[in-house]
Design a protein around this motif. Sequence first.
Motif, short mmCIF file in Angstrom:
data_model
loop_
_atom_site.label_atom_id
_atom_site.label_comp_id
_atom_site.label_asym_id
_atom_site.label_seq_id
_atom_site.Cartn_x
_atom_site.Cartn_y
_atom_site.Cartn_z
N UNK A 190 5.25 0.75 12.41
CA UNK A 190 6.12 1.78 12.13
C UNK A 190 5.42 2.40 10.86
N UNK A 191 5.58 3.70 10.71
CA UNK A 191 5.33 4.32 9.63
C UNK A 191 6.57 5.16 8.93
N UNK A 192 6.95 5.15 7.72
CA UNK A 192 8.07 5.79 7.51
C UNK A 192 8.03 6.85 6.19
N UNK A 193 8.33 8.14 6.74
CA UNK A 193 8.10 9.23 5.61
C UNK A 193 9.47 9.69 5.20
N UNK A 194 9.52 9.62 3.88
CA UNK A 194 10.54 10.22 3.01
C UNK A 194 10.59 11.67 2.66
N UNK A 195 11.60 12.56 2.92
CA UNK A 195 11.48 14.01 2.72
C UNK A 195 12.65 14.33 1.73
N UNK A 202 5.15 3.09 3.84
CA UNK A 202 6.12 4.13 3.18
C UNK A 202 5.59 5.00 2.36
N UNK A 203 5.79 6.50 2.60
CA UNK A 203 5.22 7.41 1.59
C UNK A 203 6.48 8.49 1.56
N UNK A 204 6.58 9.13 0.49
CA UNK A 204 7.29 10.37 -0.07
C UNK A 204 6.45 11.56 0.05
N UNK A 237 0.95 -1.23 -0.03
CA UNK A 237 0.07 -0.03 -0.02
C UNK A 237 0.80 1.19 -0.16
N UNK A 238 2.24 0.98 -0.29
CA UNK A 238 3.02 2.24 -0.23
C UNK A 238 2.64 3.13 -1.25
N UNK A 241 12.83 -0.65 5.95
CA UNK A 241 12.20 -0.32 7.31
C UNK A 241 10.65 -0.23 7.18
N UNK A 242 10.25 0.24 6.30
CA UNK A 242 8.87 0.04 6.33
C UNK A 242 8.18 -1.35 6.02
#
Length: 721
Positions: free
Chosen positions: A498-503, A524-526, A286-287, A516-517
């Motif tokens: 865990x939720x992983x947000x990329x910036x 994982x979202x960007x 679902x990323x 990690x996600x």
Amino acid sequence: MKTLTITKQVVGFLFVLFFSLQLQAQDKTISGIISDETGAPMPGVTVVRVGTKEKTQTDFDGKYVIRASKGDVLRFFFLGYITENWTIEDDNVVSFNMKPDNTALDEVVITALGVKRKKDLVTSAYQEVRTEQLATANNPNIVPGLAGKVSGLKISQNSNGLGSGGTRIVLRGNRSLQSGNQALVVIDGKIASTAALNKINPKKIKNVNVIKGAQGAALYGSQGSNGVIVVSTKKGNYKAPKVKETTPEVVQQVPERMDNESYTKIHENKFKNASLEPLSTFSIDVDKASYSNVRRLINNGQFIPADAVKIEEMVNYFDYNYPQPKGDDPFSINTEVAKTPWNKDTRLVKVGLQGKTYENEALPASNLTFLIDVSGSMGRTNKLPLLKSAFKLLVNQLRAKDRVSIVVYAGAAGVVLEPTSGNDKDKIIKALENLQSGGSTAGGRGIELAYKLAQQHFKKDGNNRVILATDGDFNVGASSNEAMEKLIVDKRKTGVFLSVLGFGYGNYKDSKLEILADKGNGNHAYIDTMQEAKLIFGKEFGGTLFTIAKDVKIQVEFNPAKVQAYRLIGYENRLLANEDFVNDAIDAGELGSGHTVTALYEVVPVGSKSDYTKKFIDLKYTQIKTTEAFEDELLTVKFRYKKPDGDKSIELVHVTKDEIKEPSQDLNFAASVALFGMQLRASQFHNNSKIEDVIALAEAGRGEDREGYRAEFIRLISTVK
């Protein structure tokens, strides 16, 4: 006379005061909603009251409020759109659709290679070196000749290791210690190496320009973030020397990419023989990070690495009209079969899941730990400042029963906010606002501390989650992909998700954040814009934070009597062994509240001639027989999932008949996104399709599009055209 003078002054003062009050009294509140050409709200539009210092910006719903008087002019401007001036009349509402400025967009979406830019655009970081200064009797080569001529320029020789004897040019402001982060060399518009520059006869050079600071990245993208040495030869026809791929110098002399982003290698799925391998098994995904990252690269006019294009994440970025589940199961199962738009000899099968949607108030209490990277690499505007604004969206939706802690890490890790009620939003936001960037990146230590804090305040039957926000550039302690995977696999045993947000960009580590996600039972979202933050923390708040099913696996069994061959489009990094489907010890993807999952298969039906089936080999010792008992069935879809706090999986089965129907709008649109992804990846399976085919499919599948995301996709691919 003195009394009379004082009286005149008082009267004058009162007159001015009265006049000012009259003017102020004429001010009124002007409000409205600013939308784009499709009618979708536009956040971030600047609204200025001309002739004054008063200005504001539209919020996430395109709304604004400003004070003005009749006759005043309000100016509305947004990058890439035509600036609008509106004179205030009797109405108190000014709402309209802004129009794209194609000329302005052309100026923004541009690569600097081979494009001349005026010096006055970069005067703060621009320095020119005259040709006669480059070579001397002691230093006949160009690179040593730059020493002492350019402020902040350092030249060093590599005495050992890979590329021994090579030269590095480092400009002031480069804080990274990584050997690959040196100044970009451009000769006659072509990227070259320092060694190649050193081989050019100084007499053949017309001029050398040095660009330092952020302007290097502004002109040349992330490749120029460490500064740029721009060389123009007198003939202007420089050709890079050919080098053998077996020599170590290839790494130094002909770098394919000079930025520091990384992506996991993708080996595209091939067609499989349904008689030999009737089962296809994979973990759900679902990323959405790949779509927003690709969108960023396109909008910036940057090169798109094939491995950055994950077709399943691009398809799953969009919502589809699947029905809500009925009964006790947390999702509904939906399938559809139609002709493949890009190949008349195959069929396209869509498999879709719809997760049960829970209203925010119905979600259990949350124990959230914000784990925020405040290292030096996060200092750019599109990193920590954007992160702060994005997290405010989340904070504003918290309830009294929710608790938030904040852990930060740079060279070390620390707690900056102990568990705080969602009611105390001002305190949480103040803690976010006080964050500053600087130092190295000890990501492993931060993860250890965040999970420790989450465990200490664990809510039984609640939502316990660490939300990691970073560019992924871990460089202290456990930092390799293998080390981070081992760490996070151990931590997921605690029951904390865990939720992983990329910036950001330039050193965005998609490969690390995906691991990690995936291994941390999360998503994982960007986030590249506030609009994306609104999607993640606003529209999909529940799905981002609340898991309704974990370790969700899909296994499709194709009927060899109906299917010659099949190919799963995307999900290359999510494939599972067939026996893993019934093995509850195998980790798989998580499904959040309201989330949808879509998978596409391209199928070669029995009796159809296809190039994709020519290479299948007949077996000598094995005879394959197909039963006629299920002659009306094309395939069977099986799903396995666990409850969020469970250890035993539950299986669901869905049978799809061999029936071809006219494609729905959803199938048309999902197909257009998949086809665009295949074109970006230069896939062998897109069948020589054109970008016009993608646009036509997307237009046919646009539908109601209330949020405007499908319209945005059409605009995006139109710019690629």
